[in-house]
Design an enzyme around this catalytic site. Structure first.
Site, PDB file in Angstrom:
ATOM      1  N   ARG A  65       0.849  -1.204   0.000  1.00  0.00           N
ATOM      2  CA  ARG A  65       0.000   0.000   0.000  1.00  0.00           C
ATOM      3  C   ARG A  65       0.880   1.248   0.000  1.00  0.00           C
ATOM      4  O   ARG A  65       0.607   2.231  -0.674  1.00  0.00           O
ATOM      5  CB  ARG A  65      -0.958   0.007   1.207  1.00  0.00           C
ATOM      6  CG  ARG A  65      -1.678   1.339   1.391  1.00  0.00           C
ATOM      7  CD  ARG A  65      -2.916   1.274   2.263  1.00  0.00           C
ATOM      8  NE  ARG A  65      -2.804   0.409   3.408  1.00  0.00           N
ATOM      9  CZ  ARG A  65      -2.083   0.672   4.511  1.00  0.00           C
ATOM     10  NH1 ARG A  65      -1.408   1.791   4.602  1.00  0.00           N
ATOM     11  NH2 ARG A  65      -2.050  -0.192   5.509  1.00  0.00           N
TER      12      ARG A  65
ATOM     13  N   TYR B 186     -16.921  16.156 -15.667  1.00  0.00           N
ATOM     14  CA  TYR B 186     -17.406  14.774 -15.571  1.00  0.00           C
ATOM     15  C   TYR B 186     -18.438  14.684 -14.436  1.00  0.00           C
ATOM     16  O   TYR B 186     -18.237  15.245 -13.355  1.00  0.00           O
ATOM     17  CB  TYR B 186     -16.202  13.860 -15.320  1.00  0.00           C
ATOM     18  CG  TYR B 186     -16.574  12.463 -14.902  1.00  0.00           C
ATOM     19  CD1 TYR B 186     -17.406  11.680 -15.705  1.00  0.00           C
ATOM     20  CD2 TYR B 186     -16.092  11.914 -13.725  1.00  0.00           C
ATOM     21  CE1 TYR B 186     -17.753  10.393 -15.317  1.00  0.00           C
ATOM     22  CE2 TYR B 186     -16.424  10.629 -13.336  1.00  0.00           C
ATOM     23  CZ  TYR B 186     -17.266   9.876 -14.135  1.00  0.00           C
ATOM     24  OH  TYR B 186     -17.605   8.609 -13.749  1.00  0.00           O
TER      25      TYR B 186
ATOM     26  N   ASP C 190      -7.761  18.469 -14.879  1.00  0.00           N
ATOM     27  CA  ASP C 190      -8.044  17.085 -15.250  1.00  0.00           C
ATOM     28  C   ASP C 190      -7.734  16.978 -16.741  1.00  0.00           C
ATOM     29  O   ASP C 190      -8.454  17.510 -17.586  1.00  0.00           O
ATOM     30  CB  ASP C 190      -9.522  16.769 -14.947  1.00  0.00           C
ATOM     31  CG  ASP C 190      -9.886  15.325 -15.292  1.00  0.00           C
ATOM     32  OD1 ASP C 190      -9.224  14.726 -16.148  1.00  0.00           O
ATOM     33  OD2 ASP C 190     -10.873  14.828 -14.715  1.00  0.00           O
TER      34      ASP C 190
ATOM     35  N   LYS D 266      -8.651   5.833 -19.186  1.00  0.00           N
ATOM     36  CA  LYS D 266      -9.000   6.313 -20.523  1.00  0.00           C
ATOM     37  C   LYS D 266      -7.798   6.193 -21.475  1.00  0.00           C
ATOM     38  O   LYS D 266      -7.328   5.104 -21.700  1.00  0.00           O
ATOM     39  CB  LYS D 266      -9.545   7.736 -20.402  1.00  0.00           C
ATOM     40  CG  LYS D 266     -10.618   7.885 -19.291  1.00  0.00           C
ATOM     41  CD  LYS D 266     -11.866   7.099 -19.600  1.00  0.00           C
ATOM     42  CE  LYS D 266     -12.914   6.971 -18.510  1.00  0.00           C
ATOM     43  NZ  LYS D 266     -12.878   7.683 -17.289  1.00  0.00           N
TER      44      LYS D 266
HETATM   45  C1  LIG Z   1     -12.707  13.657 -17.375  1.00  0.00           C
HETATM   46  C2  LIG Z   1     -12.829  12.541 -16.379  1.00  0.00           C
HETATM   47  N1  LIG Z   1     -12.219  12.658 -15.190  1.00  0.00           N
HETATM   48  C3  LIG Z   1     -12.310  11.690 -14.251  1.00  0.00           C
HETATM   49  C4  LIG Z   1     -13.025  10.549 -14.463  1.00  0.00           C
HETATM   50  C5  LIG Z   1     -13.135   9.497 -13.389  1.00  0.00           C
HETATM   51  O1  LIG Z   1     -12.270   8.435 -13.655  1.00  0.00           O
HETATM   52  P1  LIG Z   1     -12.535   6.924 -13.191  1.00  0.00           P
HETATM   53  O2  LIG Z   1     -13.775   6.458 -13.878  1.00  0.00           O
HETATM   54  O3  LIG Z   1     -11.276   6.233 -13.615  1.00  0.00           O
HETATM   55  O4  LIG Z   1     -12.702   6.941 -11.707  1.00  0.00           O
HETATM   56  C6  LIG Z   1     -13.669  10.372 -15.701  1.00  0.00           C
HETATM   57  C7  LIG Z   1     -14.454   9.143 -15.962  1.00  0.00           C
HETATM   58  O5  LIG Z   1     -15.183   9.037 -16.907  1.00  0.00           O
HETATM   59  C8  LIG Z   1     -13.581  11.406 -16.660  1.00  0.00           C
HETATM   60  O6  LIG Z   1     -14.194  11.304 -17.859  1.00  0.00           O
END
Ligand SMILES: Cc1ncc(COP(=O)(O)O)c(C=O)c1O
Length: 378
Positions: free
Chosen positions: A46, A98, A170, A195
Site C-alpha cells: 500500500r 465529468y 483534469d 482512458k
Molecule cells: C474527465 C474525467 N475525469 C475523471 C473521471 C473518473 O475516472 P474513473 O472512472 O477512472 O474513476 C472520468 C471518468 O469518466 C472522466 O471522464
C-alpha cells in the site's frame, strides 16, 4: 529525450536482477526487511510497490512533472487532491465537468464543509469573479466532458496564483501527448488512467502529477493513509498502455478530425463539438495550448431523443457504453450515462441537451468508422 522515447523508457529501465526488459509485476503485499527499521526501499505494497513506482515515474515524466502518484481510479485521484483542502475552503470548478466529479463535489465534499462554485470554463474572467478570500483551488477539465469546451490554462494559472490557490487540471481528454498543463502554469494534473493512458478499456486507474514538493508530500501521505492504491497488475496494464500512447493518440485524432468534418456537414446533425474544427468557437485557443485535438467528439442530433435512440441502435462499430479513450470506438448518451448525476434542470442549464451524443473515436480503420456513422445517420 522526446515524448515517445520517454513513454517507453522512463521509470522502466531493465530489471537490475534479471535484465527483464519489461517492468515485472511485483505481485507481493510485503517485503523482507534486513533488520528492524532497515529495509530495501519497500515495506508494504500500500505504501510502495516497484511496479507502481515504475508507473508513477513514467507518468511524472510524460506530464513534465517532478512527481507522479497512481490511484485506484480517476475518482480516487480526484479525492486525493480534494483532501488537500479543509472544511470551510472554497473551490471554483469549471461548469462543464465529468458527472462523477460533480457528484463528488456536491454529494461528498459539500456536506463535508467545502464551498463550491462553478464558473464558465470558457471565460477565465468568470473564475476571477468567483474568487473569495477562502478560495484554495480552481478545478477544470479541458477539453471538457462532454461539451469539449476549452479553458485557458495559462490565464487561469495566473488567476490561481494571485488568489493563492492551486490550479488543478483534469487532463484526461487531451492526454499528455497533446497537452501538458504543468508547462502552462497549472499546479497539479489529474488523470483517469482508465482512458487514453491505459488505452485498451481493460483497467480502472487514476493519477496525480505535480512538481510542488509540499503538496506531493501531502498527497503521498494521503495515498498511503487512505489506501486507494492500484494493484501491480493494474499498474502494469497502464504502463503497457503508455508505451503506445503517442501512436494511438495520432490515430485517434486523425480519425476524429475526419469524422468531425463529415458530421459537421451532415443534414441530420444539428451541431458538432470538436476543438479541431475551425468552426469550434475556441479553436484558436485549443491550437495554442494543445499540439493536437484528441479523439472525443460530441454532437447534437436533429429530432431530439428519438433520433438519438435510433442513431445509437443503428451503429455497429461504435459500441454503446460508458468510458472513453480505448482503441475501440464507443458512443455514450451523457444525459443518462456519464452525466446522470446532474439533476435534469441543472444539466440542461449547463448545455447538456437531450439530443447530445458523445463519441470516443477509436483507432479502427477511419473509412469503416465513417461508413458506420453514415449508415446510422441515413
Ligand atoms: C474527465 C474525467 N475525469 C475523471 C473521471 C473518473 O475516472 P474513473 O472512472 O477512472 O474513476 C472520468 C471518468 O469518466 C472522466 O471522464
Amino acid at each position: 529525450m522526446k515524448f515517445e522515447t520517454r513513454a517507453i523508457h522512463d521509470g522502466q529501465a531493465p530489471d537490475p536482477r534479471t535484465g527483464a526488459v519489461t517492468a515485472p509485476v511485483f505481485q507481493t503485499s510485503t517485503y523482507e526487511q534486513n533488520s528492524i527499521g532497515n529495509h530495501r526501499g519497500f515495506e508494504y505494497s500500500r505504501t510502495g510497490n516497484p511496479t507502481r513506482q515504475a508507473l508513477e515515474e513514467a507518468l511524472a515524466s510524460l506530464e513534465g512533472g517532478k512527481y507522479g502518484l497512481a490511484f485506484a481510479s480517476g475518482v480516487a485521484a480526484t479525492t486525493a487532491v480534494l483532501q488537500l483542502l479543509r472544511p470551510g475552503d472554497h473551490v471554483v470548478a469549471g461548469d462543464d465537468i465529468y458527472g462523477g466529479t460533480y457528484r463528488l463535489l456536491e454529494k461528498v465534499y459539500r456536506p463535508w464543509g467545502l464551498h463550491v462554485d462553478y464558473a464558465d470554463v470558457r471565460e477565465a474572467s468568470t473564475f476571477a469573479g468567483a474568487i473569495s478570500p477562502n478560495t484554495r483551488l480552481i478545478w477544470i477539465e479541458t477539453p471538457t466532458n462532454p461539451l469539449l469546451k476549452i479553458a485557458d490554462i495559462a490565464a487561469l494559472a495566473v488567476i490561481a496564483k494571485e488568489a493563492g490557490a492551486w490550479l488543478v487540471v483534469d487532463n484526461t481528454f487531451a492526454s499528455p501527448f497533446f497537452q501538458r498543463p504543468l508547462e502552462l502554469g497549472a499546479h497539479i494534473v489529474v488523470h483517469s488512467t482508465t482512458k487514453y493512458l491505459g488505452g485498451h478499456s481493460d483497467v480502472i486507474g487514476g493519477a496525480v502529477i505535480t512538481s510542488l514538493d509540499d503538496e506531493f508530500q501531502q498527497l503521498k501521505f494521503y495515498q498511503n493513509a487512505a489506501g486507494a492504491v492500484p494493484g501491480p497488475w493494474d499498474c502494469w496494464l497502464v504502463l503497457r498502455g503508455l508505451k503506445t500512447l503517442a501512436v494511438r493518440m495520432r490515430e485517434h485524432e486523425r480519425n476524429a478530425l475526419q469524422l468531425a468534418r463529415f458530421l459537421e456537414k451532415h443534414p441530420a446533425v444539428e451541431r458538432v463539438f470538436y476543438p479541431g474544427l475551425p468552426s469550434h468557437p475556441q479553436h484558436a485557443l485549443a491550437a495554442r495550448q494543445m499540439s493536437g485535438f484528441s479523439g472525443m467528439i460530441s454532437l447534437e442530433l436533429k429530432g431530439g431523443f428519438a433520433a438519438v435512440e435510433q442513431f445509437v441502435a443503428r451503429l455497429k462499430l461504435f459500441t454503446l457504453g460508458e468510458s472513453l479513450g480505448g482503441v475501440e470506438s464507443l458512443v455514450c448518451y451523457p444525459p443518462r450515462m456519464t452525466h446522470a448525476s446532474f439533476p435534469p434542470e441543472e444539466r440542461r442549464r449547463r448545455g447538456i441537451n437531450d439530443n447530445l451524443v458523445r463519441l470516443s473515436v477509436g483507432i479502427e480503420n477511419g473509412a469503416d468508422l465513417h461508413e458506420d456513422l453514415r449508415d446510422a445517420l441515413a
